[in-house]
Design a protein around this motif. Structure first.
Motif, PDB file in Angstrom:
ATOM      1  N   TYR A 146       0.829  -1.208   0.000  1.00 61.72           N
ATOM      2  CA  TYR A 146       0.000   0.000   0.000  1.00 61.72           C
ATOM      3  C   TYR A 146       0.864   1.259   0.000  1.00 61.72           C
ATOM      4  N   VAL A 147       1.973   1.215   0.721  1.00 60.79           N
ATOM      5  CA  VAL A 147       2.887   2.369   0.741  1.00 60.79           C
ATOM      6  C   VAL A 147       3.462   2.603  -0.655  1.00 60.79           C
ATOM      7  N   VAL A 148       3.907   1.523  -1.293  1.00 63.33           N
ATOM      8  CA  VAL A 148       4.460   1.637  -2.640  1.00 63.33           C
ATOM      9  C   VAL A 148       3.401   2.137  -3.616  1.00 63.33           C
ATOM     10  N   ALA A 149       2.195   1.571  -3.539  1.00 61.32           N
ATOM     11  CA  ALA A 149       1.117   1.978  -4.436  1.00 61.32           C
ATOM     12  C   ALA A 149       0.783   3.456  -4.257  1.00 61.32           C
ATOM     13  N   ALA A 150       0.741   3.924  -3.020  1.00 57.75           N
ATOM     14  CA  ALA A 150       0.425   5.323  -2.763  1.00 57.75           C
ATOM     15  C   ALA A 150       1.506   6.242  -3.326  1.00 57.75           C
ATOM     16  N   ILE A 151       2.780   5.874  -3.120  1.00 59.39           N
ATOM     17  CA  ILE A 151       3.882   6.699  -3.621  1.00 59.39           C
ATOM     18  C   ILE A 151       3.863   6.774  -5.144  1.00 59.39           C
ATOM     19  N   LEU A 152       3.724   5.616  -5.800  1.00 63.26           N
ATOM     20  CA  LEU A 152       3.750   5.594  -7.260  1.00 63.26           C
ATOM     21  C   LEU A 152       2.551   6.318  -7.857  1.00 63.26           C
ATOM     22  N   THR A 153       1.375   6.108  -7.276  1.00 62.28           N
ATOM     23  CA  THR A 153       0.177   6.751  -7.808  1.00 62.28           C
ATOM     24  C   THR A 153       0.247   8.257  -7.649  1.00 62.28           C
ATOM     25  N   PHE A 154       0.642   8.715  -6.475  1.00 58.75           N
ATOM     26  CA  PHE A 154       0.729  10.155  -6.220  1.00 58.75           C
ATOM     27  C   PHE A 154       1.745  10.803  -7.159  1.00 58.75           C
ATOM     28  N   ALA A 155       2.932  10.194  -7.278  1.00 57.02           N
ATOM     29  CA  ALA A 155       3.986  10.766  -8.122  1.00 57.02           C
ATOM     30  C   ALA A 155       3.594  10.730  -9.591  1.00 57.02           C
ATOM     31  N   SER A 211      13.170   7.772  -2.241  1.00 59.44           N
ATOM     32  CA  SER A 211      12.323   7.133  -1.230  1.00 59.44           C
ATOM     33  C   SER A 211      11.923   5.732  -1.661  1.00 59.44           C
ATOM     34  N   PHE A 212      11.624   5.594  -2.942  1.00 59.43           N
ATOM     35  CA  PHE A 212      11.230   4.304  -3.484  1.00 59.43           C
ATOM     36  C   PHE A 212      12.356   3.282  -3.344  1.00 59.43           C
ATOM     37  N   LEU A 213      13.576   3.683  -3.679  1.00 59.86           N
ATOM     38  CA  LEU A 213      14.718   2.767  -3.594  1.00 59.86           C
ATOM     39  C   LEU A 213      15.029   2.390  -2.148  1.00 59.86           C
ATOM     40  N   ARG A 214      14.914   3.363  -1.243  1.00 60.78           N
ATOM     41  CA  ARG A 214      15.161   3.068   0.172  1.00 60.78           C
ATOM     42  C   ARG A 214      14.097   2.124   0.716  1.00 60.78           C
ATOM     43  N   LEU A 215      12.869   2.313   0.264  1.00 58.35           N
ATOM     44  CA  LEU A 215      11.791   1.431   0.703  1.00 58.35           C
ATOM     45  C   LEU A 215      11.982   0.037   0.135  1.00 58.35           C
ATOM     46  N   GLU A 216      12.443  -0.039  -1.112  1.00 61.33           N
ATOM     47  CA  GLU A 216      12.645  -1.338  -1.763  1.00 61.33           C
ATOM     48  C   GLU A 216      13.673  -2.170  -1.022  1.00 61.33           C
ATOM     49  N   ARG A 217      14.644  -1.541  -0.405  1.00 62.64           N
ATOM     50  CA  ARG A 217      15.676  -2.260   0.334  1.00 62.64           C
ATOM     51  C   ARG A 217      15.118  -2.900   1.606  1.00 62.64           C
ATOM     52  N   ARG A 218      13.967  -2.396   2.071  1.00 60.42           N
ATOM     53  CA  ARG A 218      13.424  -2.866   3.342  1.00 60.42           C
ATOM     54  C   ARG A 218      12.308  -3.884   3.189  1.00 60.42           C
ATOM     55  N   ILE A 219      11.824  -4.053   1.982  1.00 58.04           N
ATOM     56  CA  ILE A 219      10.741  -5.002   1.783  1.00 58.04           C
ATOM     57  C   ILE A 219      11.152  -5.989   0.712  1.00 58.04           C
ATOM     58  N   THR A 220      10.438  -7.093   0.631  1.00 58.39           N
ATOM     59  CA  THR A 220      10.804  -8.150  -0.301  1.00 58.39           C
ATOM     60  C   THR A 220       9.763  -8.337  -1.379  1.00 58.39           C
ATOM     61  N   ILE A 221       8.836  -7.384  -1.485  1.00 54.79           N
ATOM     62  CA  ILE A 221       7.785  -7.506  -2.489  1.00 54.79           C
ATOM     63  C   ILE A 221       8.346  -7.092  -3.848  1.00 54.79           C
ATOM     64  N   PRO A 222       8.181  -7.899  -4.903  1.00 56.14           N
ATOM     65  CA  PRO A 222       8.535  -7.431  -6.249  1.00 56.14           C
ATOM     66  C   PRO A 222       7.600  -6.287  -6.611  1.00 56.14           C
TER      67      PRO A 222
END
Length: 227
Positions: A146-155, A211-222
């Protein structure tokens, strides 16, 4: 020219409204796509992802027709006094929803797939209903999605141009978002104004990617690749 602050506020308002609506609409769709197998879900998934490869002007053109006064889709609303949604903020929201749909659905779909059948089966074994399993198990485990979806959609909504230009027309105070204002500034040879707004969007884009790259390092979702 529209005051700069008004343009920024309208752009942020469009992105915020689109993000909230898309997260709500994408949840059941992404859950269905994640839990179903077969050719029909794949066709639906392809249609959802179509805006990624479709030229924005093509999507904007068909939305302009669909939301115009002569569209059969507008017939039910015409009885209420609404003759067109083209060149309105509401039309911009609808266009943004279609254009940013894959950026909300795909991260949620991947997040739901990452939950795994074992967690869902364990909840069902303990007597939880499907709704309870979804709310108490699937949703908490899918928060990163949901965090990733919100960031990508907003941007993505902040930076869209072709769709909002086709369906909105850049009406001051109504549909004149930041990307269109940059285009107008270039047309009128106001280079300093165009530079300021373009630099703002570039800085925003860099912050989102970081922010996206830093978040990607913390989660394992493709994040963008469906399984």
């Amino acid at each position: 020219m529209t005051p700069f602050l008004d343009v920024v506020l309208l752009t942020l308002r469009l992105a915020a409204v689109t993000t909230v609506i898309l997260l709500l609409l994408s949840t059941p769709l992404a859950w269905w796509l994640a839990r179903r197998r077969g050719w029909f879900p794949e066709i639906v998934g392809a249609l959802v992802a179509l805006p990624i490869v479709l030229p924005p002007t093509v999507l904007g053109f068909y939305l302009l027709i669909a939301l115009g006064p002569n569209s059969p889709l507008m017939a039910p609303l015409q009885a209420l006094g609404v003759h067109t949604l083209a060149f309105t903020f509401e039309g911009l929201v609808i266009g943004s929803i279609f254009y940013s749909l894959p950026f909300a659905v795909q991260p949620l779909r991947n997040a739901f797939q990452a939950v795994g059948d074992d967690n869902l089966d364990a909840a069902a074994t303990l007597g939880a209903s499907r709704w309870a399993t979804f709310v108490r198990v699937a949703l908490p485990l899918s928060v990163p999605g949901y965090v990733v979806a919100a960031i990508l959609t907003f941007a993505h909504t902040i930076g869209e141009f072709g769709v909002v230009l086709m369906i909105g027309g850049g009406i001051p105070g109504e549909t004149n978002v930041l990307s269109i204002e940059i285009f107008k500034a270039v047309e009128s040879l106001e280079w300093d104004r165009a530079h300021a707004m373009a630099a703002l969007l570039a800085a925003f884009g860099f912050a989102v990617v970081l922010s996206f790259l830093r978040l990607e390092r913390r989660i394992t979702i493709p994040l963008l690749n469906a399984r």
